[in-house]
Motif scaffolding. Structure first.
Motif, short mmCIF file in Angstrom:
data_model
loop_
_atom_site.label_atom_id
_atom_site.label_comp_id
_atom_site.label_asym_id
_atom_site.label_seq_id
_atom_site.Cartn_x
_atom_site.Cartn_y
_atom_site.Cartn_z
N LEU A 20 7.06 2.51 -4.82
CA LEU A 20 7.08 2.94 -3.42
C LEU A 20 5.81 2.47 -2.73
N PRO A 21 5.65 1.15 -2.56
CA PRO A 21 4.41 0.65 -1.95
C PRO A 21 4.27 1.10 -0.50
N GLY A 22 3.04 1.37 -0.10
CA GLY A 22 2.76 1.72 1.29
C GLY A 22 3.08 3.15 1.66
N VAL A 23 3.31 4.01 0.66
CA VAL A 23 3.67 5.40 0.92
C VAL A 23 2.53 6.31 0.49
N ASP A 24 2.26 7.35 1.26
CA ASP A 24 1.30 8.38 0.86
C ASP A 24 2.02 9.43 0.03
N LYS A 25 1.29 10.03 -0.91
CA LYS A 25 1.88 11.04 -1.79
C LYS A 25 2.52 12.17 -0.98
N ASP A 26 1.87 12.57 0.11
CA ASP A 26 2.39 13.68 0.92
C ASP A 26 3.68 13.34 1.65
N ASN A 43 -1.10 4.63 -7.02
CA ASN A 43 -1.06 3.22 -6.60
C ASN A 43 0.35 2.74 -6.29
N GLY A 44 1.14 3.56 -5.60
CA GLY A 44 2.48 3.15 -5.19
C GLY A 44 3.55 3.30 -6.25
N ILE A 45 3.20 3.85 -7.42
CA ILE A 45 4.17 4.02 -8.51
C ILE A 45 4.45 5.52 -8.69
N LEU A 46 5.69 5.88 -8.51
CA LEU A 46 6.15 7.26 -8.72
C LEU A 46 6.75 7.37 -10.11
#
Length: 120
Positions: free
Chosen positions: A52-58, A101-104
């Motif tokens: 999920l690149p470019g996404v904030d955890k929140d 780092n964009g990896i869930l």
């Protein structure tokens, strides 16, 4: 003979490919439009890994009903709304998730087999 690069029909081919991809994806999304998701069956647990690149955890919302995991997230350039059918029933209350780092990564315990019912 001196070659004039302005006459080369392939001179700007990569610029043209990028322009066409941007037209098809509606923006500067690059070549990949699908979310990359892997599911690993590790015996007593299932582990799901999603890019999920470019996404904030929140900005990540996860839901699971024991059979399907729903990932909703929004970044500056893209929104994600993925429904992943899990290969085995899981205990949704056992879920743990990390985002780095964009990896869930989401891990579930497998659900117990159906309980046997004694007839008296």
């Amino acid at each position: 003979m001196v070659r004039d690069d302005r006459d080369d029909p392939f001179d700007n081919i990569f610029d043209e490919i990028e322009r066409m991809m941007n037209d098809m994806t509606g923006g500067d999304a690059g070549f990949a439009s699908e979310t990359h998701i892997d599911v690993y069956d590790e015996g007593s647990t299932l582990r799901l890994v999603a890019d999920l690149p470019g996404v904030d955890k929140d900005a990540i919302d996860l839901k699971c009903d024991g059979e399907t995991l729903t990932i909703s997230a929004a970044g500056d350039r893209r929104e994600y709304d993925e429904r992943i059918r899990l290969p085995a029933r899981v205990d949704e209350h056992s879920a743990s998730a990390t985002f780095n780092n964009g990896i869930l990564q989401v891990t579930f315990d497998r659900a117990e087999d159906s309980a046997a019912i004694d007839v008296e």
